[in-house]
Design a protein around this motif. Structure first.
Motif, short mmCIF file in Angstrom:
data_model
loop_
_atom_site.label_atom_id
_atom_site.label_comp_id
_atom_site.label_asym_id
_atom_site.label_seq_id
_atom_site.Cartn_x
_atom_site.Cartn_y
_atom_site.Cartn_z
N ARG A 27 16.02 -27.91 49.16
CA ARG A 27 15.02 -27.41 50.11
C ARG A 27 13.62 -27.89 49.73
O ARG A 27 12.81 -28.22 50.60
CB ARG A 27 15.04 -25.88 50.15
CG ARG A 27 14.17 -25.30 51.25
CD ARG A 27 14.12 -23.78 51.18
NE ARG A 27 15.46 -23.19 51.16
CZ ARG A 27 15.70 -21.91 50.93
NH1 ARG A 27 14.70 -21.08 50.69
NH2 ARG A 27 16.93 -21.46 50.94
N ALA A 28 13.34 -27.94 48.44
CA ALA A 28 12.02 -28.38 47.98
C ALA A 28 11.75 -29.84 48.34
O ALA A 28 10.60 -30.27 48.39
CB ALA A 28 11.89 -28.19 46.47
N LEU A 29 12.82 -30.58 48.60
CA LEU A 29 12.69 -32.00 48.94
C LEU A 29 12.77 -32.26 50.44
O LEU A 29 12.75 -33.41 50.86
CB LEU A 29 13.79 -32.79 48.23
CG LEU A 29 13.74 -32.79 46.70
CD1 LEU A 29 15.04 -33.37 46.13
CD2 LEU A 29 12.54 -33.58 46.19
N TYR A 42 10.41 -27.43 52.92
CA TYR A 42 9.78 -27.03 51.66
C TYR A 42 8.55 -26.15 51.84
O TYR A 42 7.93 -25.74 50.85
CB TYR A 42 9.42 -28.25 50.82
CG TYR A 42 8.43 -29.23 51.42
CD1 TYR A 42 7.16 -28.84 51.81
CD2 TYR A 42 8.76 -30.57 51.55
CE1 TYR A 42 6.25 -29.75 52.32
CE2 TYR A 42 7.85 -31.50 52.06
CZ TYR A 42 6.60 -31.07 52.44
OH TYR A 42 5.70 -31.97 52.94
N GLN A 43 8.14 -25.83 53.03
CA GLN A 43 6.84 -25.19 53.25
C GLN A 43 6.68 -23.86 52.53
O GLN A 43 5.65 -23.59 51.92
CB GLN A 43 6.58 -25.04 54.75
CG GLN A 43 6.31 -26.38 55.45
CD GLN A 43 6.09 -26.22 56.94
OE1 GLN A 43 6.72 -25.39 57.60
NE2 GLN A 43 5.20 -27.02 57.48
N ARG A 44 7.69 -23.01 52.59
CA ARG A 44 7.58 -21.70 51.92
C ARG A 44 7.57 -21.87 50.40
O ARG A 44 6.82 -21.18 49.70
CB ARG A 44 8.72 -20.78 52.36
CG ARG A 44 8.53 -20.21 53.76
CD ARG A 44 9.77 -19.47 54.25
NE ARG A 44 10.21 -18.43 53.33
CZ ARG A 44 9.68 -17.20 53.27
NH1 ARG A 44 8.71 -16.85 54.10
NH2 ARG A 44 10.14 -16.32 52.40
N LEU A 45 8.39 -22.78 49.89
CA LEU A 45 8.39 -23.04 48.46
C LEU A 45 7.06 -23.63 48.00
O LEU A 45 6.58 -23.32 46.91
CB LEU A 45 9.54 -23.98 48.10
CG LEU A 45 10.95 -23.40 48.16
CD1 LEU A 45 11.98 -24.49 47.91
CD2 LEU A 45 11.12 -22.27 47.15
N GLY A 96 9.70 -39.70 45.53
CA GLY A 96 9.69 -40.35 46.84
C GLY A 96 11.05 -40.64 47.43
O GLY A 96 11.34 -40.26 48.58
N PRO A 97 11.95 -41.29 46.68
CA PRO A 97 13.26 -41.63 47.26
C PRO A 97 14.11 -40.41 47.62
O PRO A 97 15.07 -40.54 48.39
CB PRO A 97 13.92 -42.44 46.13
CG PRO A 97 12.80 -42.95 45.30
CD PRO A 97 11.77 -41.88 45.36
N TYR A 98 13.79 -39.25 47.07
CA TYR A 98 14.61 -38.07 47.29
C TYR A 98 14.14 -37.21 48.46
O TYR A 98 14.85 -36.31 48.90
CB TYR A 98 14.62 -37.20 46.02
CG TYR A 98 15.09 -37.93 44.79
CD1 TYR A 98 16.44 -37.97 44.46
CD2 TYR A 98 14.19 -38.59 43.95
CE1 TYR A 98 16.88 -38.64 43.32
CE2 TYR A 98 14.62 -39.26 42.82
CZ TYR A 98 15.96 -39.28 42.52
OH TYR A 98 16.39 -39.96 41.40
N VAL A 99 12.93 -37.46 48.94
CA VAL A 99 12.38 -36.62 50.01
C VAL A 99 13.12 -36.89 51.31
O VAL A 99 13.29 -38.04 51.73
CB VAL A 99 10.87 -36.90 50.18
CG1 VAL A 99 10.31 -36.04 51.32
CG2 VAL A 99 10.12 -36.61 48.89
N VAL A 120 5.49 -31.62 47.87
CA VAL A 120 6.80 -31.57 47.22
C VAL A 120 6.67 -31.15 45.76
O VAL A 120 7.49 -30.39 45.24
CB VAL A 120 7.51 -32.94 47.33
CG1 VAL A 120 8.75 -32.99 46.45
CG2 VAL A 120 7.89 -33.22 48.78
N CYS A 121 5.63 -31.63 45.09
CA CYS A 121 5.38 -31.22 43.70
C CYS A 121 5.28 -29.70 43.61
O CYS A 121 5.94 -29.07 42.78
CB CYS A 121 4.10 -31.87 43.19
SG CYS A 121 3.55 -31.30 41.56
N GLU A 122 4.47 -29.12 44.47
CA GLU A 122 4.30 -27.66 44.46
C GLU A 122 5.59 -26.95 44.86
O GLU A 122 5.94 -25.90 44.30
CB GLU A 122 3.17 -27.26 45.39
CG GLU A 122 1.80 -27.73 44.90
CD GLU A 122 0.68 -27.42 45.86
OE1 GLU A 122 -0.49 -27.39 45.42
OE2 GLU A 122 0.96 -27.19 47.06
#
Length: 236
Positions: A27-29, A42-45, A96-99, A120-122
């Motif tokens: 989800r984070a990705l 990923y917005q809530r995370l 990057g490749p995982y997003v 994505v980092c956050e």
């Protein structure tokens, strides 16, 4: 041909963390544009991770700079949690490749978009927080941001602001700047500026604009008077 799904193990190795619930990392990705993302982007995370990051960095700064006043700690915190710094960390993780993106975003190179990388980092930090608790999330932040504590990407204060604060702290009037000389053609001028502080020897600075010359003059005075050091604030 469909894009090959990258192996998450390489990313997990860079994070130094293994998820009990791998779906949190997935989800984070996931960008909101990804097919079927819906409420699983990923917005809530990201929202959560932003707060966890801020607290973790604040703790690190409090411990690392035991003599620093609140103002300096606040400036260092702002520097370390800003978008560009988070994107730099995401690039180090090679996320990057995982997003997961929508087709349009993927084709337009959004995997290199600094805003998305920072988000994505956050989000990953938020995912680790939910999966393993604050201690695990803070360990991730320490591993990933710790090396940046003493290497700010920008000057913590611009020289003119710092000089004004210094003068005020000594009970002196506001520094005065004046153009000493302007040379060069109109399309490529060069300015020489003097900065005057009561009771202190004048300092000069040059630049291609008045603003740049004023900053150079202020920086020179701060360095000369020992308020700043070459190591932290010298000209790059």
């Amino acid at each position: 041909m469909a894009r090959r799904k990258p192996d998450l193990d390489a990313l997990l190795d860079k994070l130094g963390y293994r998820f009990e619930k791998p779906e949190l990392l997935e989800r984070a990705l996931t960008h909101v544009s990804a097919p079927g993302a819906g409420g699983q982007s990923y917005q809530r995370l990201e929202f959560l991770g932003d707060r966890v990051l801020g607290l973790s960095i604040a703790e690190m700064l409090y411990a690392a700079f035991s003599d620093a006043p609140e103002g300096e700690l606040s400036r260092r915190l702002a520097e370390l949690v800003r978008r560009e710094t988070c994107a730099e960390v995401a690039i180090a993780w090679d996320v990057g490749p995982y997003v997961k993106l929508g087709a349009g975003e993927a084709h337009s190179g959004e995997r290199r978009n600094l805003t998305i990388l920072a988000d994505v980092c956050e989000a990953i930090i938020g995912a680790v927080f939910i999966d393993g608790g604050y201690a695990a999330a803070k360990e991730l932040v320490e591993r990933s941001f710790g090396g940046l504590l003493n290497a700010p990407r920008r000057a913590l204060r611009d020289p003119k602001s710092a000089l004004q604060e210094w003068a005020q702290g000594k009970g002196l009037p506001t520094p005065i700047y004046a153009v000493v000389e302007q040379t060069g053609p109109d399309h490529a001028p060069r300015f020489r500026i003097v900065v005057k502080v009561k009771g202190v020897e004048n300092e000069f600075g040059t630049g291609t604009s008045k603003r740049i010359a004023e900053q150079a003059a202020a920086r020179g005075l701060l360095l000369r008077e020992g308020v700043w050091t070459e190591e932290e604030h010298g000209v790059a």
